[in-house]
Design a protein around this motif. Structure first.
Motif, short mmCIF file in Angstrom:
data_model
loop_
_atom_site.label_atom_id
_atom_site.label_comp_id
_atom_site.label_asym_id
_atom_site.label_seq_id
_atom_site.Cartn_x
_atom_site.Cartn_y
_atom_site.Cartn_z
N ILE A 325 0.82 -1.22 0.00
CA ILE A 325 0.00 0.00 0.00
C ILE A 325 0.85 1.26 0.00
CG2 ILE A 325 -0.18 0.26 2.50
CD1 ILE A 325 -3.20 0.81 2.04
N HIS A 326 2.11 1.13 0.42
CA HIS A 326 3.00 2.29 0.53
C HIS A 326 3.70 2.52 -0.81
CE1 HIS A 326 5.15 5.32 2.65
NE2 HIS A 326 6.32 4.72 2.65
N VAL A 327 3.53 3.71 -1.37
CA VAL A 327 4.02 3.99 -2.72
C VAL A 327 5.53 3.80 -2.86
CG1 VAL A 327 4.28 5.81 -4.47
CG2 VAL A 327 2.11 5.51 -3.26
N PRO A 328 6.38 4.34 -1.95
CA PRO A 328 7.82 4.15 -2.13
C PRO A 328 8.25 2.69 -2.18
CG PRO A 328 7.40 5.88 -0.52
CD PRO A 328 6.09 5.24 -0.81
N ILE A 329 7.50 1.83 -1.49
CA ILE A 329 7.85 0.40 -1.50
C ILE A 329 7.57 -0.19 -2.88
CG2 ILE A 329 7.23 -1.86 -0.55
CD1 ILE A 329 6.80 -0.48 2.15
N ARG A 330 6.40 0.13 -3.43
CA ARG A 330 6.09 -0.37 -4.77
C ARG A 330 7.10 0.17 -5.78
NH1 ARG A 330 0.90 1.49 -3.49
NH2 ARG A 330 0.71 2.78 -5.36
N LEU A 331 7.48 1.41 -5.58
CA LEU A 331 8.46 2.04 -6.49
C LEU A 331 9.80 1.31 -6.41
CD1 LEU A 331 8.61 4.46 -8.42
CD2 LEU A 331 9.46 5.82 -6.53
N GLU A 332 10.21 0.97 -5.22
CA GLU A 332 11.49 0.27 -5.04
C GLU A 332 11.44 -1.11 -5.69
OE1 GLU A 332 15.26 0.41 -4.24
OE2 GLU A 332 13.93 2.03 -3.58
N CYS A 333 10.33 -1.79 -5.54
CA CYS A 333 10.18 -3.11 -6.16
C CYS A 333 10.29 -3.03 -7.67
CB CYS A 333 8.83 -3.72 -5.77
SG CYS A 333 8.70 -4.22 -4.05
N VAL A 334 9.67 -2.01 -8.23
CA VAL A 334 9.69 -1.86 -9.69
C VAL A 334 11.10 -1.55 -10.18
CG1 VAL A 334 8.92 -0.33 -11.54
CG2 VAL A 334 7.26 -1.26 -9.92
N LYS A 335 11.81 -0.70 -9.43
CA LYS A 335 13.19 -0.38 -9.84
C LYS A 335 14.08 -1.61 -9.80
CE LYS A 335 13.19 4.49 -8.45
NZ LYS A 335 13.65 5.48 -7.46
N PHE A 336 13.81 -2.47 -8.82
CA PHE A 336 14.60 -3.70 -8.69
C PHE A 336 14.42 -4.61 -9.91
CE2 PHE A 336 12.96 -7.98 -7.78
CZ PHE A 336 14.14 -8.69 -7.64
N ALA A 337 13.26 -4.51 -10.56
CA ALA A 337 12.92 -5.47 -11.61
C ALA A 337 13.95 -5.50 -12.73
CB ALA A 337 11.53 -5.14 -12.17
N SER A 338 14.49 -4.34 -13.11
CA SER A 338 15.43 -4.33 -14.25
C SER A 338 16.69 -5.13 -13.92
CB SER A 338 15.79 -2.90 -14.64
OG SER A 338 16.49 -2.26 -13.59
N HIS A 339 17.22 -4.96 -12.69
CA HIS A 339 18.41 -5.72 -12.29
C HIS A 339 18.10 -7.21 -12.26
CE1 HIS A 339 20.43 -2.02 -11.22
NE2 HIS A 339 19.38 -1.66 -10.52
#
Length: 1450
Positions: A325-339
């Motif tokens: 539910i927390h936006v920065p957490i979802r954002l961090e998960c998405v950034k991780f996806a490319s690596h």
């Protein structure tokens, strides 16, 4: 040993030979000298030298005295430390020192001496190294395990070693330090927290960056002691993570950094810690969860990490944070996806579902980063991303937010350039991304100028890079054009057309600036600036910048000259780049790096600079086409069949001949085109003719040798070529030759004499040629043409049926199955129309007689002789030809005046023809004429009748045509504010009187007070008023209301003395008034001006007559009463967490974010019409809604960043359980009773009106749902003759009718025809379910229609024989049947499952054959030529599947 102790007790110190007593009485230098000898002695001793050990025992004790341990000289201390180290070695395992305090002092002393290792360049470094080596090898510090203060000793030792280690130390130093420290951990009983901190602190990023060698030392130590130290590390993390005892260590705040480092060092160190992270991932503390997510992102994404495979529960738990539910957490998960995608392709499958959900995230930044992650991985290696992931990027090209759309478009462009143009991954990769080029060009259909500009930039930089060498650039363009799909080709053509138009606008601006200054010229410059501004981003700012730029052009002659060169037709690509560079350099300023004015100018220059096409480019392109013709091109290697490449190349040249005609002026180009004329391929020759027509204006003067060769070819084509080639040959002669009259005569005479009605197959080309000659040179052949039309066309062709018809139940067949007689008749009709258009006057009354002939064809259903010899498909073709001919004549003012109201109304009924293809082609013709502002405004009212079309696709297309035409007129009025005299013919609101009058005379509207017929009228009026009233510009709602009030004070001019007719007029006005009152909240304001009513349609109002009566039956009023929506649970919506992958969280009201009471989709009869914009907290999950492109233009009243209404409907399109719907319906009923509202009558199944999804469903006009959502019906089914007679024409004999609904026959050939081009991604929705009252279903026996009296009895007799009809069959003339739906109707849609469909159908633009009607580059063509070409193309490509005409008639 007892003896040695006795010696020690004696206190006598024995020194090595040659060494005198060492005491404080000697000098430092002497002491050092003596100590060195002692050191050497101890160095040479080993553990077996028992005598020496006894001999030097007192010396060993003496060296440990405070005098030496606290000596002020470092050299003395170093030598003593070396001695002590050797003493520990010699006397091991028992040290000669028994006092714990002394041992502590000695080891603390040795530790302090180890600091000398820091200076590797010191002369004493070797001794320090010896000291380290000695104590490490002997493990001297292990003696301290027995001491109480051992922890203090070890901690100090560790700190010292970590402090002194540096990059000057070699591997041996490093190894000895590890040995020394490792032995303490491995052989000790415990590792204190303080000692552990001393090691771990070096892993903290801040320390790690300060001293990389200390980090390496700690890393090596932990690897060496992993098994021994692991329990203590686990205990530390347990205390901090699980018990929250952060006070146990200063490193508590760095636990996550430490976990990462320890995992990278040795994953076994964290075997017991990782399960704790799973617990922390579920923490209620947002910041804590965020830290854990960041940590695990690095751990899972690391290149060699196997954590996901080793700890699957933790991996699954981590994936769950994608829905946090927390936006920065979802954002961090998405950034991780490319690596993760780049380093662990095997995990792509797990990530795909979660990235899909996040690609629809309500947060713009998250959707943006999803794109970045996927594109980054794809650019590294295309095999890392699957087709699903690329499809997410594709969807986001239609995102609501510009930033996301831009990232998605640029990402796709970069992928395309790398793998398609540069071919870095082979043909398989090229094939995998072949859709990208089409998708990017489809975005040009967007209305946002930002999107269009970005497509142009992408095309110039990525798809056909402008910096390529000319031959390579043209080869790239050639094969790109050959492989684009239909809509992408249209978009590319439109792009070139728009750029060319803007180039001409800038050229006009330069001409105006050069004129002497005056008020008139200043106004003209300002007007031109305003036009140019609309082609730039952010028109508000661009307007100021363009004014400034115009001022710069006036003052700076050099910039003016550069711009003149840039817009010149002769400008080469190289010149264009130079001019752009010079202008930007002149306007730029080094002191102002960010210059919005310069950016705007760059945008303008990018659009107008010819960076792809010049004379050299055209020459190279022609050579490429010739290579394909000669068979020497790489067509097969490029994956394009040679024939397809040649056709595409000629089509490309044809398009460029419109936008860059001067670039074709070279002998080489013209000679190559001559060769194309002689090819057998008709399409190739046809394109070559069009190119000659567009570019041959100066051929007579500049290329006489080409002209002499071309003329006989053109004459041959005009006489005996295929019809389309004959047409273009005539236009070529007209455009190229000054002696055209002579050439025309040489063609006309032999063709006129050779016309023979007995030889029908040989008549089509001559009639086509004569028709175009009649239009281009009407006076030259006026005599023969009049006789030809009267005697040959009318009497011999149209009034005769020579060939027997083929019996068929179909209403339409492909072109190659149409009889030659019908094709000749169609050409005869066209010849008459072209002749009249050429004359442009009605002095001979030929226009009246032609119109009578055309209406006779319509009245007779296409069978003019009424002998029954014509087949139904042929009759359909002739009805279409006659209807289009009336439209064509109405575009000429002199003929529009003589079209009677009856003829106009009969022509309008063609849009409700029983044949689907007739309706489709007629609507396209009507739309084109209106878009060009050639057809009068009353013809726009014809689209209102489309509300009765049973095929949803046709209704949706008609709606888009209305939207486009209304927008065109409004835009024209904005650009030409001064033309108030033409306001009556241009202002879209003036279509209302024509619509009302047309509906009054609708053959279906028979009984004035019949509810079902009035509901039909309401639908038709709503179809028009909904779009007109989507915006209230200049108080237009009050203006429309005033107009309807004024009509009610007049009489119908077509029958002023007919009381029933006037009662119908007033009833329709009341229907319109009720719609206006429900739709608008400002209708009661003062009208901005008094409307003018058309005198042909309405009488002058009588001042003594005041009509205030309400003519609507009381039952009808309930259909205009809006319901009241139930309030949404805002708190529940806000606090609802995101769901798992594939089930995006969605509030009840989230689907209706963009719907307001002014929505273009709100229906006056829907309960939710007055619902205002919902609370912003409820709207959380609609930020990501796509912009879905409908057929021609955006819905009125919507900004570019709003969702398309079809999305709203698609998303609420899922069936809901019936019981739940009934229960909800009861709630709604009780709510309405509580609030005192009149309950609205329900139709069909009950609707759940208290849920926002139901509101969304009811608020939408059904045409806005996905255009192609049902299985397409077969051609036989769609064109089987309807049960009821056609409108406006006498019905045929009873024998011609067929059962109301045919049983489909499976396996029949030719059943499914190609639909008009639409996006492949458009979902097939369920059949329209639960219509709101704006689409009232017709009851089977509920309405009476009428037919002309002469055929009324025949029709009734025919219908009475049909068993499938109820006992009181109704006749509906001209409209296709609305048959029963084959699928059971469902309850209201909109369950939570619908959320998983969000935006799924928005990834491809729904553009069809009629998508952007002005795409073709046709402004330079004569009007007749354009229309003729398009008509032939349309009628030849109408092999179209259509939707089942199944709508429940309740």
């Amino acid at each position: 040993m007892a003896h040695s102790k006795a010696r020690a007790n004696d206190g006598k110190i024995t020194y090595p030979p040659g060494v005198k007593e060492i005491s404080d009485k000697i000098s430092k230098e002497e002491m050092v000298r003596r100590l060195k000898m002692v050191v050497k002695t101890f160095m040479d001793m080993d553990q077996d030298s028992e005598e020496e050990k006894e001999l030097y025992l007192n010396l060993a004790l003496h060296l440990a005295s405070d005098f030496f341990l606290k000596h002020h000289d470092k050299d003395v201390r170093l030598l003593v430390a070396c001695c002590l180290a050797d003493i520990f070695r010699i006397y091991a395992p028992e040290a000669p020192y028994t006092s714990p305090d002394k041992l502590k002092d000695i080891f603390m002393f040795i530790t302090r001496q180890l600091k000398g290792l820091e200076d590797t360049k010191s002369p004493q470094f070797n001794r320090y190294f010896y000291l380290l080596e000695n104590i490490a090898w002997v493990k001297s510090y292990n003696i301290c395990f027995e001491l109480e203060d051992c922890n203090e000793i070890f901690t100090q030792l560790y700190r010292t070693l970590f402090q002194v280690i540096n990059n000057g130390h070699n591997q041996k130093v490093h190894m000895h330090m590890v040995d020394l420290m490792g032995s303490i951990i491995c052989e000790g009983d415990t590792v204190s927290q303080e000692l552990l901190d001393t090691v771990l602190v070096n892993l903290v990023p801040a320390h790690k960056n300060l001293n990389k060698q200390a980090y390496d030392l700690a890393k090596a130590l932990l690897k060496r002691t992993a098994q021994a130290i692991e329990p203590y590390i686990t205990n530390f993390f347990n205390l901090v993570l699980m018990l929250g005892k952060t006070s146990v260590s200063d490193l508590s705040e760095h636990v996550f950094d430490l976990i990462l480092e320890l995992y990278n060092i040795d994953c076994h160190l964290l075997l017991s810690v990782l399960p704790q992270l799973e617990f922390k991932l579920k923490s209620n503390d947002n910041d804590e969860r965020l830290q854990v997510v960041k940590l695990l992102a690095k751990m899972f994404g690391a290149k060699d990490s196997e954590l996901a495979a080793q700890n699957k529960p933790l991996w699954q738990c981590y994936l769950g944070r994608f829905n946090d539910i927390h936006v920065p957490i979802r954002l961090e998960c998405v950034k991780f996806a490319s690596h993760c995608l780049m380093n662990h392709p095997d995990l792509a499958k797990d990530l795909t579902e979660f990235l899909k959900v996040r690609s629809h995230d309500p947060e713009e930044a998250i959707r943006h980063d999803v794109i970045v992650s996927i594109v980054t991985a794809a650019k590294k290696d295309l095999s890392l991303v699957n087709d699903q992931l690329l499809n997410f990027v594709r969807e986001r090209t239609l995102d609501k937010r510009w930033r996301v759309r831009k990232e998605a478009m640029m990402g796709l462009a970069q992928i395309y350039k790398k793998y398609s143009l540069q071919g870095e991954a082979g043909k398989e990769a090229t094939k995998q991304i072949s859709w990208i080029k089409d998708k990017l060009l489809h975005i040009y259909y967007q209305n946002s100028i930002d999107d269009r500009l970005l497509v142009e930039r992408i095309f110039a930089q990525y798809m056909v890079p402008h910096n390529l060498e000319t031959t390579e650039r043209m080869k790239c363009l050639y094969y790109l054009y050959a492989t684009l799909d239909f809509n992408a080709v249209k978009a590319l053509n439109e792009m070139w057309k728009c750029q060319n138009m803007l180039r001409n606008q800038v050229k006009d601006l330069l001409d105006l600036i050069k004129q002497p200054k005056s008020d008139a010229s200043s106004k003209a410059v300002f007007s031109k600036v305003m036009v140019i501004t609309r082609n730039l981003p952010d028109p508000g700012k661009a307007q100021d910048f363009m004014k400034k730029f115009a001022q710069v052009l006036e003052e700076d002659e050099r910039i003016q000259n550069h711009l003149e060169t840039l817009v010149s037709p002769e400008c080469s690509c190289k010149q264009a780049e130079g001019c752009v560079r010079e202008i930007t350099k002149k306007l730029g300023s080094p002191k102002q790096p960010s210059n919005p004015f310069l950016e705007m100018v760059k945008f303008l220059l990018e659009r107008i600079a010819p960076v792809h096409i010049d004379t050299g480019s055209i020459s190279a392109l022609v050579k490429q086409v010739n290579k394909s013709i000669d068979g020497t091109a790489d067509d097969e290697d490029e994956g394009v069949p040679t024939e397809q490449a040649i056709r595409a190349g000629l089509e490309l040249l044809k398009v460029l001949s419109f936008t860059h005609p001067v670039s074709f002026h070279s002998a080489e180009t013209f000679e190559s085109l001559l060769g194309c004329l002689k090819m057998d391929d008709e399409k190739v020759a046809e394109a070559a003719l069009q190119i000659f027509k567009n570019t041959g204006g100066k051929m007579e003067e500049s290329f006489p040798h080409i002209k002499s060769v071309l003329l006989p070819v053109l004459q041959q084509k005009a006489k005996k070529g295929p019809p389309r080639q004959a047409k273009y040959a005539i236009y070529c002669i007209h455009a190229i030759f000054s002696s055209r009259d002579t050439q025309f005569a040489q063609i006309f005479e032999p063709l006129h004499k050779s016309l023979d009605p007995a030889n029908l197959d040989q008549l089509i080309t001559p009639l086509t040629t004569i028709g175009h000659l009649a239009m281009l040179a009407p006076e030259q052949f006026s005599g023969p043409l009049k006789s030809l039309v009267a005697n040959f066309i009318v009497k011999d062709l149209l009034m005769n049926d020579r060939l027997p018809c083929k019996k068929t139940t179909k209403l339409w067949v492909p072109d190659d199955e149409v009889s030659s007689e019908t094709l000749v008749k169609i050409q005869g009709i066209k010849l008459m129309v072209r002749w009249l258009l050429g004359m442009k006057n009605n002095l001979s009354k030929s226009g009246n007689s032609t119109l009578r002939m055309l209406t006779a064809i319509l009245n007779s259903d296409g069978d003019l002789t009424e002998q029954g010899k014509m087949s139904k498909p042929d009759m359909s073709r002739l009805r279409l030809a006659a209807g289009c001919a009336v439209l064509k004549l109405a575009q000429e003012p002199c003929y529009h005046e003589i079209v009677t109201l009856e003829q106009y109304q009969l022509c309008a009924l063609v849009i409700n023809d029983e044949c689907y293809q007739v309706r489709q082609a007629f609507a396209q013709k009507l739309h084109k004429g209106l878009c060009r502002l050639r057809l009068p405004l009353e013809y726009l009212a014809i689209f209102a009748l489309c509300a009765k079309d049973p095929v949803k696709e046709r209704r949706a297309h008609a709606r888009q045509c209305l939207v486009k035409n209304i927008n065109v007129r409004r835009e024209y009025l904005k650009q030409h504010a001064a033309i108030s005299d033409k306001l009556f013919s241009l202002l879209p609101e003036y279509v209302v009187p024509y619509t009302i009058h047309l509906l009054v005379h609708d053959p279906d509207y028979v009984k004035v007070q019949d509810i079902e017929q009035l509901k039909d009228v309401k639908e038709c009026l709503w179809f028009v008023l909904e779009i007109l009233m989507s915006k209230n510009e200049n108080n237009s709602h009050a203006f429309i209301r005033k107009m309807v009030e004024n009509i009610k004070q007049t009489k119908d001019a077509q029958g002023p003395d007919d009381p029933k007719l006037n009662e119908k007029l007033y009833t329709v006005c009341d229907v319109a008034m009720n719609i206006i009152m429900v739709k608008s909240t400002t209708y009661s304001l003062e009208s901005p001006k008094d409307p003018v009513l058309p005198a042909r349609y309405f009488t002058q109002s009588d001042k003594n007559f005041s009509n205030t009566k309400n003519y609507l039956p009381s039952e009808m009023k309930s259909f205009f009463t809006p319901g009241k929506p139930k309030a949404a649970n805002v708190l529940g919506a806000v606090n609802k967490p995101l769901l798992t992958a594939g089930k995006q969280s969605q509030t009840k009201s989230s689907r209706m974010e963009t719907i307001s009471n002014a929505s273009s989709n709100s229906n006056p009869s829907s309960p939710g019409r007055n619902k205002g914009r919902l609370d912003s907290t409820e709207m959380d999950h609609t930020e990501n809604e796509d912009i879905t492109i409908m057929r021609n233009s955006p819905l009125p009243g919507k900004k570019n960043d709003k969702r398309d209404d079809s999305d709203v409907l698609r998303e609420s399109d899922k069936p809901r359980g019936r019981k739940k719907a009934l229960a909800v319906d009861q709630e709604e009923r009780s709510l309405m009773e509580d609030t005192g509202l009149e309950q609205k009558p329900k139709r069909g199944r009950k609707r759940a009106a208290n849920t926002s999804t139901a509101e969304a469903d009811e608020q939408q006009w059904p045409e806005e749902k996905t255009i192609k959502d049902n299985a397409l019906e077969t051609e036989d089914e769609q064109n089987s003759p309807p049960k009821k007679g056609r409108r406006g024409r006498p019905s045929k004999a009873a024998g011609s009718t067929t059962p109301k609904e045919e049983t489909p026959v499976k396996g029949r050939r030719g059943r499914k025809k190609a639909a008009p081009p639409v996006s492949e991604e458009v979902e097939e929705d369920e059949e329209e379910e639960g219509y709101s009252e704006n689409v009232e279903q017709k009851q089977k026996g509920g309405k009476q229609a009428r037919a002309p009296r002469r055929s009324q009895q025949r029709v009734e007799a025919a219908e009475a024989t049909d068993e499938s009809v109820e006992s009181t069959p109704q006749k509906r003339r001209g409209r296709p049947p609305k048959t029963q739906q084959s699928l059971p109707r469902k309850n209201v849609r909109g369950t939570k499952a619908a959320s998983s469909q969000e935006n799924t159908s928005a990834d491809e633009m729904d553009v069809s054959q009629e998508s952007i009607e002005d795409t073709r580059l046709e402004e330079e063509e004569p009007a007749e030529e354009e229309e003729e070409e398009e008509e032939e193309e349309e009628t030849s490509s109408l092999k179209v599947r259509r939707r089942p005409a199944r709508r429940d008639r309740r």
